[in-house]
Write a protein that holds these residues in place. Structure first.
Motif, PDB file in Angstrom:
ATOM      1  N   VAL A  21      12.940  -7.766 -45.830  1.00 34.40           N
ATOM      2  CA  VAL A  21      14.317  -8.225 -45.581  1.00 34.40           C
ATOM      3  C   VAL A  21      14.326  -9.718 -45.252  1.00 34.40           C
ATOM      4  CG1 VAL A  21      16.299  -8.031 -44.012  1.00 34.40           C
ATOM      5  CG2 VAL A  21      15.215  -5.959 -44.910  1.00 34.40           C
ATOM      6  N   ARG A  24      13.600 -11.510 -48.642  1.00 34.87           N
ATOM      7  CA  ARG A  24      14.632 -11.382 -49.679  1.00 34.87           C
ATOM      8  C   ARG A  24      15.914 -12.114 -49.291  1.00 34.87           C
ATOM      9  NH1 ARG A  24      15.382  -5.818 -49.752  1.00 34.87           N
ATOM     10  NH2 ARG A  24      17.323  -5.946 -48.574  1.00 34.87           N
ATOM     11  N   ASN A  25      16.347 -11.971 -48.029  1.00 28.90           N
ATOM     12  CA  ASN A  25      17.624 -12.541 -47.600  1.00 28.90           C
ATOM     13  C   ASN A  25      17.464 -13.849 -46.834  1.00 28.90           C
ATOM     14  OD1 ASN A  25      18.862 -10.371 -48.801  1.00 28.90           O
ATOM     15  ND2 ASN A  25      19.304  -9.257 -46.909  1.00 28.90           N
ATOM     16  N   GLU A  28      20.485 -16.444 -46.916  1.00 29.41           N
ATOM     17  CA  GLU A  28      21.690 -16.015 -46.213  1.00 29.41           C
ATOM     18  C   GLU A  28      21.450 -15.986 -44.699  1.00 29.41           C
ATOM     19  OE1 GLU A  28      24.983 -12.596 -47.177  1.00 29.41           O
ATOM     20  OE2 GLU A  28      23.729 -13.445 -48.751  1.00 29.41           O
TER      21      GLU A  28
END
Lengths: 437, 437
Positions: A21, A24-25, A28
């Motif tokens: 996580v 990947r993010n 953001e």
């Protein structure tokens, strides 16, 4: 701004999810944190094939992570009690903030850990320890901070809810569904922690401290498992308009706090009754807000990682101010100052309604003798079903009672079981109506 | 520690509730904040008979509160647009932190207000602006901060949900239930804001910014009210396994963000379908956590006060560090830097399934002509019910379609309404299955 540098200890299910996580993010999350969050080092006995570790610095010694001067936040995801405790205390002693998903650690060693953290001025955050990805700790600690919390009731163990859901939907036995859950990986080879309510009790202990401002007192939590729930009880409850769920319940009373995990009949019309399978949900009653409910995935790699990373994000936002943690570890200051402010009630003093199932010899006067015993203990009956004896001479009596003190019910059950008319033990399951008033 | 000094502007329903909660739960709130929170001054045109103001300092000039040097936090509870905007900007210019429950203010003037606040280094918090006492803004902004949010769907207007609930349960008309809601005080004398979806659109605008990191764009939100929902549609939806709810929906797609408020068919088995009366609930889908749901009271004096006071508590915990606010106003930094990062999609470009109800002349070939028009627009039918004409020669055709672009559906409806076989307008209600995958 300077990145926040994270060290992950443990790269199993949740550790792998957290790595993925955060990777990947990353963009953001950096926009939310106001700065990048980078994984500086990973401590794990072995790699996780679900993670691309090509650009990661991996050590086999988790304590190296706790001492690494280039790390701001140590994420403890190894689980268990003693090594995790040592790791967290070591990280704190080196001035690291700590994020953990370890409910057993917080429920049992939380007071010691928070004391050490307060002295060192570091954050210890543990959203992932209760109900996986559901932000229920933040909601209780911050979102409902205006309220005097009256009670909370939660489905906080996915394995148990999976078993009860399939027992009900498919009319199968506990043993049968448990074996299936083990085959599917929803239950451990040794399922004791889940099905006997110990895992739920760890979580309930934490929720109660945050809700009421009482010390962590896992050893005073009453736990009763679901292994003795039968298909017949599930069916009878259904006929009466109820579903059986394995609930963790914490309630403030004038005399103290009720803290208990047990199978519970709840009305089918309640939202909690419609939480199925491995999903979790917690209903919280506050004096200002009334009832609120929080629902979602209570376990799994990425749902749990969601909560771990939310805690890292909180740390990142906090240390932007280069200051101590803004929110008390357990929502209230001075929790340990006055252990007797609101004691945990012994189970005999809780008040509940009950479902009772008895096998009675089918002869005149039995019901009168049963009713007499209940009356002696001031137990009044809300509804009663007597089923004809199918074979042999035993009839089944099903009762719902009004609320009464557990001590009275215990005494009544002892007397009932001593009757010649009553065969075998009396089945007793507590009932909660979760009234939204 | 030094108390945090609060000034309350507006002493109507929410202002009165805020006064009472801060007063009643003062001790417990102080233990959470680590310092007392005191009401230093109240600005209100008139007193509230539900509040004991005997020890309060009251002024009739709310702007006096905004300028009072003894106040740390100004709480704006007067509602409306222009005076509230001036009041909040005045408070900010005097270095006050601001807490508001005003959804219209934030949705329409939020960007201007946050810019002013950022320059002055003060907090603007608005949990109470969306879904009353449910801590959904905090959950989205902080609790789910690890996730790329995919969509959210919410029942975020209690009046509308009250009307739809009673229409369905009692088979009554919209007008009938609205009149009752007005008599009970659940609906305003002029109910336009609630029943036409404007109030929900204000809230959805705020939620979408926090979820996706896009600027506040109330003017691009599609709104459609519930006044044209008939008992027949509710009954037909029920037969098909659906409930009609007035939803606010925000969804991230590759081309941009869908932002829309409209009546929606959702499957009865979803938790959202079981949220009744004036209650609110928001379901949020994140890429890591999966679906989570937040339920509770969306309006009312003390539920809304619960959120107002939670924001004051956040401010109190933050300014203990004597530093700027740790969390971006709308969860992300730099929201206004790149307006085109993720544009709001025009309604023609959203994708949805649909429920259609047509009155058709009962003669051969009608169904073929209807099916041909749908096929030309690439609309495929999931299920179709044709009801016999009861009186006269008009039959009712009910259809559920698979997902298709709204532009195609608009074109199909225009063609259908142009057919001689079709009487009157075609009823179209969007369908969301809220799949938890």
């Amino acid at each position: 701004m300077k990145p926040v540098r994270v060290g992950i200890c443990g790269l199993g299910t949740v550790g792998g999810g957290t790595f993925n996580v955060l990777t990947r993010n990353a963009d953001e999350i950096a926009r939310r944190a106001g700065r990048p969050i980078v994984i500086e080092q990973i401590g794990a006995r072995r790699d996780n094939p679900l993670c691309d570790l090509s650009s990661a610095k991996v050590t086999r010694d988790i304590f190296e992570v706790a001492r690494n001067p280039d790390i701001d936040v140590v994420v403890e995801l190894i689980g268990g009690y003693e090594v995790a405790r040592q790791l967290v205390l070591e990280a704190i002693s080196h001035g690291k903030h700590v994020v953990t998903a370890n409910k057993a650690l917080i429920a049992v060693h939380g007071s010691e850990i928070f004391r050490a953290a307060a002295e060192r001025g570091v954050i210890v955050a543990f959203e992932a320890a209760v109900a996986g990805g559901i932000p229920v700790i933040k909601s209780l600690r911050e979102g409902l901070g205006a309220n005097r919390i009256q009670w909370l009731a939660g489905i906080i163990n996915g394995t148990g809810n999976y078993i009860l859901t399939h027992m009900r939907d498919e009319g199968r036995t506990f043993e049968d569904v448990l074996a299936e859950a083990q085959a599917l990986g929803y239950a451990e080879a040794d399922p004791t922690f889940d099905i006997e309510g110990i895992d739920a009790a760890h979580k309930l202990t934490i929720l109660a401290s945050i809700a009421f401002g009482v010390p962590l007192q896992f050893d005073k939590t009453y736990t009763e498992g679901i292994s003795r729930i039968t298909s017949e009880d599930i069916e009878q409850a259904d006929n009466l308009g109820y579903i059986i769920k394995h609930l963790g319940i914490a309630r403030r009373t004038d005399g103290g706090v009720e803290l208990r995990v047990h199978p519970t009949l709840i009305p089918k019309t309640r939202l909690l009754a419609n939480v199925h399978g491995v999903k979790n949900a917690i209903e919280v009653m506050g004096d200002a807000v009334g009832p609120t409910l929080y629902y979602g995935a209570g376990a799994g790699a990425e749902p749990t990682a969601s909560a771990v990373v939310a805690d890292i994000l909180d740390v990142a936002r906090d240390i932007a101010t280069e200051h101590n943690y803004r929110t008390p570890y357990l929502a209230f200051i001075g929790i340990d100052d006055d252990q007797d402010r609101l004691p945990i009630l012994p189970m005999e003093r809780i008040v509940s309604a009950y479902y009772l199932r008895l096998s009675a010899v089918d002869r005149p006067g039995v019901l009168a003798r049963v009713a007499m015993i209940l009356a002696e203990q001031e137990i009044s009956i809300e509804s009663l079903i007597q089923k004809e004896a199918k074979s042999g001479d035993l009839a089944t009596i099903i009762m719902l009672t009004h609320a009464v003190r557990e001590a009275n019910m215990n005494a009544a059950i002892l007397s009932l079981e001593a009757l010649d008319d009553i065969a075998g033990p009396v089945t007793r399951i507590r009932v909660e109506n979760l009234d939204e008033q």
